[in-house]
Design an enzyme around this catalytic site. Structure first.
Site, PDB file in Angstrom:
ATOM      1  N   GLU A  42     -62.347  11.321  38.071  1.00 40.34           N
ATOM      2  CA  GLU A  42     -61.503  10.576  39.026  1.00 40.34           C
ATOM      3  C   GLU A  42     -60.988   9.290  38.351  1.00 40.34           C
ATOM      4  OE1 GLU A  42     -64.025   9.249  42.201  1.00 40.34           O
ATOM      5  OE2 GLU A  42     -62.380   8.679  43.529  1.00 40.34           O
ATOM      6  N   LYS A 112     -56.569  12.140  47.575  1.00 36.65           N
ATOM      7  CA  LYS A 112     -57.929  12.129  48.151  1.00 36.65           C
ATOM      8  C   LYS A 112     -57.893  11.780  49.639  1.00 36.65           C
ATOM      9  CE  LYS A 112     -62.432   9.961  47.114  1.00 36.65           C
ATOM     10  NZ  LYS A 112     -63.101   8.977  46.225  1.00 36.65           N
ATOM     11  N   CYS A 145     -64.066  13.508  44.351  1.00 37.08           N
ATOM     12  CA  CYS A 145     -65.314  12.774  44.559  1.00 37.08           C
ATOM     13  C   CYS A 145     -65.859  12.848  45.985  1.00 37.08           C
ATOM     14  CB  CYS A 145     -65.158  11.337  44.072  1.00 37.08           C
ATOM     15  SG  CYS A 145     -66.765  10.635  43.614  1.00 37.08           S
TER      16      CYS A 145
HETATM   17  C1  ACM Z   1     -66.359   8.079  45.102  1.00 37.97           C
HETATM   18  O1  ACM Z   1     -65.784   8.753  45.957  1.00 37.97           O
HETATM   19  N1  ACM Z   1     -65.754   7.713  44.005  1.00 37.97           N
HETATM   20  C2  ACM Z   1     -67.750   7.674  45.278  1.00 37.97           C
END
Ligand code: ACM
Length: 266
Positions: A42, A112, A145
């Site tokens: 990420e 995201k 993530c």
């Molecule tokens: C995250 O979502 N980077 C912990």
């Protein structure tokens, strides 16, 4: 059979050139090892622990025209898929995104959906379903993530036909790597988590990037510290077998009439 791998990296906050060089090196090394599918962590272009909106803006880029995207696009042109987390700018909005580049083309961007902690200060949450897309006769799903903690995300990817979930990450909490084993079992899919390492502005990242199988095996796992590139050769069609026993199909045996509350926002 596809060779799927991760580059466990240590991006540096506010050091765009260092991060570009790290990605280039990882891609060259994966190419030498004939990796077909390579996943980077990420926010691999920017680092994670921002202190201001100005920092986010300075490290963000347009996909696919930004410099980091171009490295990924060019890197994929020799017959490879490369997926990476990217601090993305579109219009006046910033997004914690994952982009896939296949055979020299930008294939897809996912923004995201579930932002973690202070990410809510910097990024706009994505408002589109996590995508499933085809490459070399296999089906790939994307999430980023913290999406992992919402089992609905892996489930919808499995229902939409993903054979493997590609998962760029910057993991802070200690649970995810074990939880992804469960995501694999409960959906009968492969997962690939590409995590970062290192201590950045007081936040420790946990490494242990991994690939898991539909039976919950950890096929390869990196160390908790140190950068590395690892891969495994897998037949992704094994994820099409959804039978847990001779009489139990992991998707068809669901009882959606019992789960109405799951989609009730109250
Ligand atoms: C995250 O979502 N980077 C912990």
């Amino acid at each position: 059979m596809l060779r799927v791998g991760f580059a466990q990296l240590e991006p540096k906050i506010m050091e765009a050139e260092t991060n570009l060089a790290g990605a280039e090196e990882a891609i060259a090394s994966a190419r030498e090892s004939n990796v077909d599918i390579l996943v980077l962590p990420e926010l691999a272009n920017s680092g994670y622990v921002f202190e201001s909106g100005d920092e986010v803006e300075a490290m963000s880029e347009v996909i696919p025209d930004g410099p980091f995207s171009r490295i990924l696009q060019r890197g994929s042109s020799s017959g490879m898929m490369i997926v990476s987390g990217i601090c993305e700018r579109f219009g006046h909005v910033f997004s914690n995104s994952a982009a896939a580049f296949c055979d020299g083309e930008h294939a897809i961007t996912y923004r995201k959906v579930h932002l973690f902690d202070r990410e809510n200060h910097w990024f706009e949450a994505g408002d589109s379903k996590p995508p499933v897309f085809d490459y070399r006769d296999a089906r790939f799903g994307l999430m980023v993530c913290f999406d992992w903690i919402f089992p609905e995300m892996a489930r919808i990817l499995a229902i939409d036909g993903a054979q493997i979930i590609l998962h760029p990450a910057n993991l802070v909490l200690p649970y995810c790597q074990e939880a992804m084993i469960t995501r694999s079992i409960e959906n009968r899919v492969f997962t690939l988590t590409s995590n970062r390492v290192g201590l950045e502005r007081g936040i420790q990242f946990s490494g242990k990037s991994q690939v898991t199988s539909p039976k919950g095996e950890v096929l390869v796992r990196a160390n908790s510290s140190g950068t590395s590139i690892d891969w495994v050769d897998i037949d992704l069609s094994l994820a099409d077998d959804k039978m847990i026993t001779k009489r139990n199909h992991v998707l068809k045996d669901r009882k959606p009439e019992m789960y109405g509350r799951l989609i009730d926002p109250s």
